[in-house]
Structures are given as C-alpha cells and as structure tokens.
Design an enzyme around this catalytic site. Structure first.
Site, short mmCIF file in Angstrom:
data_model
loop_
_atom_site.label_atom_id
_atom_site.label_comp_id
_atom_site.label_asym_id
_atom_site.label_seq_id
_atom_site.Cartn_x
_atom_site.Cartn_y
_atom_site.Cartn_z
N HIS A 120 0.85 -1.20 0.00
CA HIS A 120 0.00 0.00 0.00
C HIS A 120 0.89 1.24 0.00
O HIS A 120 1.96 1.26 0.62
CB HIS A 120 -0.90 0.03 1.24
N GLU A 152 -1.25 -0.12 8.26
CA GLU A 152 -2.24 -0.99 8.91
C GLU A 152 -1.58 -1.81 9.99
O GLU A 152 -0.35 -1.93 10.05
CB GLU A 152 -2.89 -1.90 7.86
N HIS A 157 3.59 -7.33 1.64
CA HIS A 157 3.03 -8.27 2.61
C HIS A 157 1.95 -9.15 1.98
O HIS A 157 1.40 -8.81 0.93
CB HIS A 157 2.45 -7.53 3.81
N ARG A 202 -1.34 -4.82 -6.13
CA ARG A 202 -1.11 -6.26 -6.11
C ARG A 202 0.08 -6.58 -7.00
O ARG A 202 0.16 -6.08 -8.13
CB ARG A 202 -2.38 -6.92 -6.65
#
Ligand SMILES: [Zn+2]
Length: 320
Positions: A99, A116, A174, A194
């Site tokens: 991200h 996150e 991740h 992605r």
C-alpha cells in the site's frame, strides 16, 4: 456524546472462508465472508448503526449528523474519518501486495495511504505470512522477480500465532497466508497494489489485475525488524489486563483482557472503537448500556467519558 453498536459491510473476495459466520457471530447471506468492515465510512463498504434512535443509518451519515466534535480534537484534524477496522478470514492466501503512504496516495489515488496493523485472532498450525523482504533488493530485481515469478524467494516468511501483532507500515510488501483470522486496524483507504496472485483467476475466470509500476514506486525493499508482540508491556489491574498494541500518527490500539470489569476514559481528544474479539458481557456509558459478544463493534463519540466493560471478554480499543 453517544455510544452505538455497528453492523459491518461484508466482502466475498475469492480467498475468504466461513469462519466469521461460524465463529464470530456474523450474519450474512453471502456464502463466503472474506472481510467484515466493522468500523467504516469508506464508500466501498460502510458500517451501519445498529442501536439507539439512529438504528439503520449509514455510519458516515451518522457521523455527519453528529458533527466533527464527535471525532474529538485529534480525529477532527483529519479531512476524512481516519480509520477503518475489519475482520479478515483468509481461507486461502491473499495476494502479495503493498500500500502507498499518505503523500503518494493523496497525489495519485486521491485518498489516504494505508498503514495498517493486524491482531491475529486465530491461526491454524503452521500458518505464516509474508512481511517485507528477507534481503535488500533493488527496484530492478523487484521488477524482474515479479515478471519471472520468483518474488516469493526474497520475501520474509513469518510463522503466525494467536495473539501476535503485526504493524505494516505503508510501503511494506506483505501477504496474509491461509488459515489466519485477523482484526485489522488501518487508515481509511482501499488502495492496494497487487504484485503477485499465486497464478489464480478471479470469479470471471481471468487473472486479477496487477499494479506493478505503482508497487515499484512505493515499496520498501529493505528488510524490517519486528518481534510481532504488542509494543507495550502488559499491565495488570484489579479485574483486567491491558497492553498497547501499536501507536502511529493515525491510530493507537490496545488489547484488553477483562476478567470482571474495566473502565476506559473516552475524553475530548478522540472517539473510541471497541471491537470484541472473544467472550461476552456488557458495555455502559452514562446514558447507554449494550450487551456485547465476540464479533461486536461499538463506537463511542469523543467526550463520552467513562465507559465500563463488564463480563469475561477480550476487546481491542482503537483511538486516534
Ligand atoms: Zn494490506
């Protein structure tokens, strides 16, 4: 000052399972529930108020009605509601992804970046996830390995256990591995780049889109250190234990283990989210009392004051 229960928006992404329905009291007509968005004003899936006189209202509309004071001085400093909280049931592996940070995301995607954190609710024997690279690589090597399907060789695979805490700063490559159930606290964003999808195809029979150039722009290609435990020490009080899990510019989170009762002060600085991850009991403010059980999401506005949680339960407290 108000405290309400929220119902989530559900997502049936292809890698999801049925544990949120079976083990977390989630009610959905979807066969697969990959994610439940428990505290969300995001346009891609809003939570819904499920108690009090505004029952049935979209959470974003509810906050609009209450005004910015409801977010507190720290929360109101953000242009949009700052955080999004989800449960995630990874029956299969999630794609390898990254991200962007705030600066890049605001410029390119017109929404927040995505830092996150994950609290591991359940992990099957041998479950693991990918967390950054296992050695320093260049952008050229990163691109090459995406193109020749050898990226996994340079990612750090980490074994996962119930109760582990992962802090995923924007830019960290991740992937959540199969057999893991997570509570994710993140910035209010749905931007994911992605880079590898294990050769899978989507519901339409085609491979899902990759976002390689953007991923190369934003990825941190230096290995990271982390011990995957709450960042604060466990403090024991009469009736409960608490530990800080993570703290950053966007959120601070704690894990509470209640044996009989605890009290949380929700002051004027920030709203509070209580996500119940085990057990049951009640939650009370001066004017509201709600029953709570595993899977529930409770939102309290800034200035609610003393919130008492009684029973035998574990919950995540998130504030700005
Ligand atoms: Zn992610």
């Amino acid at each position: 000052m108000a405290m309400v229960r929220l119902l989530p928006a559900f997502k049936d992404y292809l890698w999801g399972g049925t544990k949120l329905k079976e083990n977390y009291n989630k009610k959905s007509d979807l066969d697969i529930v990959a994610e439940s968005w428990e505290l969300s004003t995001h346009k891609d899936g809003q939570s819904i108020v499920d108690s009090g006189e505004d029952q049935g209202m979209l959470f974003g509309d509810y906050l609009q009605k209450l005004g910015k004071e409801a977010l507190g001085t720290k929360g109101a400093a953000f242009e949009n509601f700052p955080i999004l909280i989800k449960f995630i049931d990874a029956k299969g592996n999630l794609s390898i992804q990254v991200h962007p940070n705030n600066e890049y995301a605001m410029r390119v995607e017109k929404e927040y970046g995505k830092t996150e954190m994950w609290y591991i609710l359940d992990a099957e024997e041998g479950a693991s996830l990918y967390y950054g690279t296992n050695k320093e690589i260049t952008k050229e090597e990163f691109r090459e390995r995406i193109e020749n399907n050898t990226l996994l060789d340079v990612l750090k695979s980490v074994p996962v256990h119930k109760g582990d805490v992962f802090f995923i700063e924007a830019g960290t490559i991740h992937a959540i591995g199969e057999g893991i159930v997570i509570c994710e606290i993140q910035q209010n964003s749905n931007t994911t780049y992605r880079v590898y999808d294990f050769g899978r195809v989507g519901a339409d029979g085609k491979p899902r889109e990759l976002h390689i150039d953007k991923a190369i722009d934003v990825s941190n290609l230096t290995p990271l250190e982390s011990d995957f435990k709450p960042c604060g020490e466990v403090k024991t009080y009469d009736g409960y234990q608490v530990a800080m899990m993570a703290s950053c510019d966007y959120f601070t989170t704690y894990i509470y283990e209640v044996k009989s009762e605890c009290s949380v002060k929700v002051d004027e600085e920030s709203f509070a989210s209580f996500v119940i991850v085990d057990g049951e009991g009640t939650i009370e403010s001066d004017d509201t009392m709600l029953s709570i059980r595993k899977g529930d999401s409770i939102f309290a506005t800034a200035g609610t004051g003393s919130v008492r949680v009684k029973g035998n339960c574990r919950f995540i407290l998130s504030r700005v």
